[in-house]
Scaffold this active site. Structure first.
Site, PDB file in Angstrom:
ATOM      1  N   PHE A 102      13.656  13.563   9.194  1.00 14.06           N
ATOM      2  CA  PHE A 102      12.545  12.680   9.615  1.00 14.06           C
ATOM      3  C   PHE A 102      13.017  11.721  10.693  1.00 14.06           C
ATOM      4  CE2 PHE A 102      10.861  12.884   5.014  1.00 14.06           C
ATOM      5  CZ  PHE A 102      10.078  13.973   5.316  1.00 14.06           C
ATOM      6  N   GLU A 133       1.338   5.498   1.159  1.00 13.95           N
ATOM      7  CA  GLU A 133       0.863   6.614   1.997  1.00 13.95           C
ATOM      8  C   GLU A 133       1.115   7.940   1.279  1.00 13.95           C
ATOM      9  OE1 GLU A 133       1.754   6.563   6.242  1.00 13.95           O
ATOM     10  OE2 GLU A 133       2.567   8.578   6.021  1.00 13.95           O
ATOM     11  N   SER A 170       0.866  -1.187   0.000  1.00 17.26           N
ATOM     12  CA  SER A 170       0.000   0.000   0.000  1.00 17.26           C
ATOM     13  C   SER A 170       0.895   1.228   0.000  1.00 17.26           C
ATOM     14  CB  SER A 170      -0.903  -0.020   1.244  1.00 17.26           C
ATOM     15  OG  SER A 170      -0.115  -0.206   2.402  1.00 17.26           O
ATOM     16  N   HIS A 227       3.985  -1.120   3.687  1.00 13.83           N
ATOM     17  CA  HIS A 227       3.309   0.169   3.484  1.00 13.83           C
ATOM     18  C   HIS A 227       4.390   1.166   3.098  1.00 13.83           C
ATOM     19  CE1 HIS A 227       0.096   3.064   3.995  1.00 13.83           C
ATOM     20  NE2 HIS A 227       0.824   3.786   4.832  1.00 13.83           N
ATOM     21  N   ASP A 278       0.979  14.250  17.024  1.00 15.92           N
ATOM     22  CA  ASP A 278       1.833  15.140  17.828  1.00 15.92           C
ATOM     23  C   ASP A 278       1.210  16.514  17.787  1.00 15.92           C
ATOM     24  OD1 ASP A 278       4.016  13.312  18.476  1.00 15.92           O
ATOM     25  OD2 ASP A 278       4.370  13.312  16.315  1.00 15.92           O
TER      26      ASP A 278
HETATM   27  P1  FAD Z   1       0.522   6.217  21.077  1.00 17.61           P
HETATM   28  O1  FAD Z   1       0.378   4.786  20.735  1.00 17.61           O
HETATM   29  O2  FAD Z   1      -0.532   6.828  21.934  1.00 17.61           O
HETATM   30  O3  FAD Z   1       1.939   6.393  21.799  1.00 17.61           O
HETATM   31  C1  FAD Z   1       2.518   7.657  21.958  1.00 17.61           C
HETATM   32  C2  FAD Z   1       3.546   7.618  23.091  1.00 17.61           C
HETATM   33  O4  FAD Z   1       2.863   7.594  24.344  1.00 17.61           O
HETATM   34  C3  FAD Z   1       4.445   6.398  23.081  1.00 17.61           C
HETATM   35  O5  FAD Z   1       5.725   6.818  23.517  1.00 17.61           O
HETATM   36  C4  FAD Z   1       3.815   5.481  24.109  1.00 17.61           C
HETATM   37  O6  FAD Z   1       4.749   4.576  24.648  1.00 17.61           O
HETATM   38  C5  FAD Z   1       3.325   6.497  25.125  1.00 17.61           C
HETATM   39  N1  FAD Z   1       2.176   6.100  25.935  1.00 17.61           N
HETATM   40  C6  FAD Z   1       1.102   5.379  25.555  1.00 17.61           C
HETATM   41  N2  FAD Z   1       0.224   5.276  26.582  1.00 17.61           N
HETATM   42  C7  FAD Z   1       0.757   5.967  27.621  1.00 17.61           C
HETATM   43  C8  FAD Z   1       0.320   6.260  28.943  1.00 17.61           C
HETATM   44  N3  FAD Z   1      -0.845   5.813  29.419  1.00 17.61           N
HETATM   45  N4  FAD Z   1       1.130   7.016  29.726  1.00 17.61           N
HETATM   46  C9  FAD Z   1       2.317   7.487  29.271  1.00 17.61           C
HETATM   47  N5  FAD Z   1       2.776   7.258  28.008  1.00 17.61           N
HETATM   48  C10 FAD Z   1       1.996   6.509  27.207  1.00 17.61           C
HETATM   49  N6  FAD Z   1       1.267  11.675  12.909  1.00 17.61           N
HETATM   50  C11 FAD Z   1       0.357  12.578  12.498  1.00 17.61           C
HETATM   51  O7  FAD Z   1       0.235  13.657  13.125  1.00 17.61           O
HETATM   52  N7  FAD Z   1      -0.443  12.353  11.415  1.00 17.61           N
HETATM   53  C12 FAD Z   1      -0.384  11.199  10.717  1.00 17.61           C
HETATM   54  O8  FAD Z   1      -1.133  11.028   9.753  1.00 17.61           O
HETATM   55  C13 FAD Z   1       0.561  10.202  11.123  1.00 17.61           C
HETATM   56  N8  FAD Z   1       0.655   9.018  10.491  1.00 17.61           N
HETATM   57  C14 FAD Z   1       1.501   8.060  10.963  1.00 17.61           C
HETATM   58  C15 FAD Z   1       1.505   6.776  10.364  1.00 17.61           C
HETATM   59  C16 FAD Z   1       2.336   5.785  10.839  1.00 17.61           C
HETATM   60  C17 FAD Z   1       2.297   4.419  10.170  1.00 17.61           C
HETATM   61  C18 FAD Z   1       3.221   6.038  11.920  1.00 17.61           C
HETATM   62  C19 FAD Z   1       4.138   4.970  12.427  1.00 17.61           C
HETATM   63  C20 FAD Z   1       3.210   7.289  12.538  1.00 17.61           C
HETATM   64  C21 FAD Z   1       2.360   8.297  12.084  1.00 17.61           C
HETATM   65  N9  FAD Z   1       2.286   9.545  12.682  1.00 17.61           N
HETATM   66  C22 FAD Z   1       1.379  10.490  12.254  1.00 17.61           C
HETATM   67  C23 FAD Z   1       3.172   9.870  13.812  1.00 17.61           C
HETATM   68  C24 FAD Z   1       2.509   9.599  15.154  1.00 17.61           C
HETATM   69  O9  FAD Z   1       1.346  10.360  15.313  1.00 17.61           O
HETATM   70  C25 FAD Z   1       3.521   9.968  16.244  1.00 17.61           C
HETATM   71  O10 FAD Z   1       4.565   9.018  16.241  1.00 17.61           O
HETATM   72  C26 FAD Z   1       2.955  10.160  17.625  1.00 17.61           C
HETATM   73  O11 FAD Z   1       3.965  10.765  18.432  1.00 17.61           O
HETATM   74  C27 FAD Z   1       2.536   8.885  18.339  1.00 17.61           C
HETATM   75  O12 FAD Z   1       1.400   8.360  17.819  1.00 17.61           O
HETATM   76  P2  FAD Z   1       0.908   6.883  18.257  1.00 17.61           P
HETATM   77  O13 FAD Z   1      -0.361   6.651  17.580  1.00 17.61           O
HETATM   78  O14 FAD Z   1       1.988   5.919  18.098  1.00 17.61           O
HETATM   79  O15 FAD Z   1       0.668   7.153  19.820  1.00 17.61           O
END
Ligand code: FAD
Length: 286
Positions: free
Chosen positions: A211, A9, A7, A261, A101
């Site tokens: 990045f 992105e 896929s 991906h 973020d």
């Molecule tokens: P989470 O899974 O919530 O984790 C974030 C952090 O919080 C981790 O360090 C985790 O260990 C920690 N954590 C989780 N739960 C807790 C808790 N209860 N207490 C304390 N810490 C905790 N960003 C964008 O803005 N837009 C996008 O479209 C986008 N697409 C992406 C696509 C992919 C495939 C990837 C890998 C990343 C993408 N990102 C995107 C980046 C992503 O949003 C960032 O990496 C963000 O900082 C973390 O998102 P996450 O969903 O992994 O968060």
């Protein structure tokens, strides 16, 4: 050995010219018959209108599924619910669910502070309507309390209803394989809830370093040093980048990776070249 699914992105373009160019990129990559296209979303709604615009156009332009990314940090539940309803009305049934973020200057984590909360909320709100993919970090998310905490966080996202996870990009195949094994050891069935390898083609040295710094991905020394030696020689960077990423993908395929991906960076050539040379395009189309 069966070939992995693949896929692409996209990120929404900032200008009308970029938007038109992206539609052309879609047309070219779509000829390769990818499983779906995903479109990134700026946390805090920063790209909301641009993401929606391109998602709607891609849905209307072809039959290949489109998976919008959806983030939760800084948002209220009703904003997320509104977006879910909109996507359903467009016939969308897959999402990439992320925390995101916060844009600089924006404060407050909102009602859904982590991706785990978002996955739970999507399942509460929409049941099984959406196929949900979440983010995974073979080299650890930069803000994680510890490596193991980050793995447990991913396990919890799977257990809360994520159908699959897509990794951050990486150039050490072993980091992917280690994470895959760690998930299996924790009871995640990789056949039904796979770990998709996120692949970043290498075309530009400075962008890649930027990045990697921001997302905590490791650029191995043998890559960094050679990219530095190439300076502004874009042909040399492109050829070396192709060789490195092709080798990585071949290793992953030999290890049975279920899907790849591609972080396309809205470009045709590096992605097309990789997908074709790896033999991922369905034979009927070659
Ligand atoms: P989470 O899974 O919530 O984790 C974030 C952090 O919080 C981790 O360090 C985790 O260990 C920690 N954590 C989780 N739960 C807790 C808790 N209860 N207490 C304390 N810490 C905790 N960003 C964008 O803005 N837009 C996008 O479209 C986008 N697409 C992406 C696509 C992919 C495939 C990837 C890998 C990343 C993408 N990102 C995107 C980046 C992503 O949003 C960032 O990496 C963000 O900082 C973390 O998102 P996450 O969903 O992994 O968060």
């Amino acid at each position: 050995m069966s070939k992995p699914a693949f896929s692409f992105e996209f990120f929404p373009a900032k200008s009308e010219v970029g938007h038109e160019k992206l539609l052309g990129t879609y047309d070219e990559l779509n000829k390769l018959a990818p499983g779906y296209f995903s479109v990134t979303y700026g946390a805090g709604g920063s790209t909301r209108s641009r993401t929606l615009k391109i998602v709607k156009e891609l849905c209307a332009r072809g039959t290949t599924p489109v998976a919008p990314h959806i983030s939760c940090i800084g948002d209220d539940k009703h904003e997320v619910a509104e977006l879910l309803e909109l996507y359903k009305s467009l016939g969308i049934d897959r999402l990439v669910a992320l925390r995101g973020d916060l844009p600089s200057g924006q404060v407050g984590m909102g009602q859904l502070p982590f991706a785990l909360d978002l996955v739970k909320f999507i399942r509460e709100h929409s049941g099984d309507h959406f196929h949900i993919e979440v983010a995974a970090y073979p080299e650890m998310h930069p803000q994680a309390k510890s490596f193991l905490f980050d793995i447990e966080n991913l396990v919890n996202k799977y257990k809360a209803g994520a159908n699959a996870a897509i990794t951050q990009f990486f150039y050490n195949a072993d980091s992917y394989l280690y994470l895959r094994d760690a998930l299996e050891q924790r009871g995640i069935d990789m056949d039904t809830q796979p770990l998709v390898a996120g692949i970043m083609p290498i075309t530009n040295s400075s962008n890649l370093m930027r990045f990697a710094d921001s997302c905590g991905a490791d650029i191995p020394r043998y890559i960094r040093k050679q990219l530095a030696d190439f300076g502004d020689d874009r042909t040399a960077i492109r050829e070396f980048g192709f060789e490195v990423v092709h080798r990585l993908c071949e290793r992953l395929i030999s290890e049975g990776v279920p899907a790849m991906h591609f972080y396309s960076m809205n470009k045709v050539n590096p992605n097309k070249r990789l997908v074709e040379s790896l033999g991922l395009v369905p034979e009927l189309l070659v």
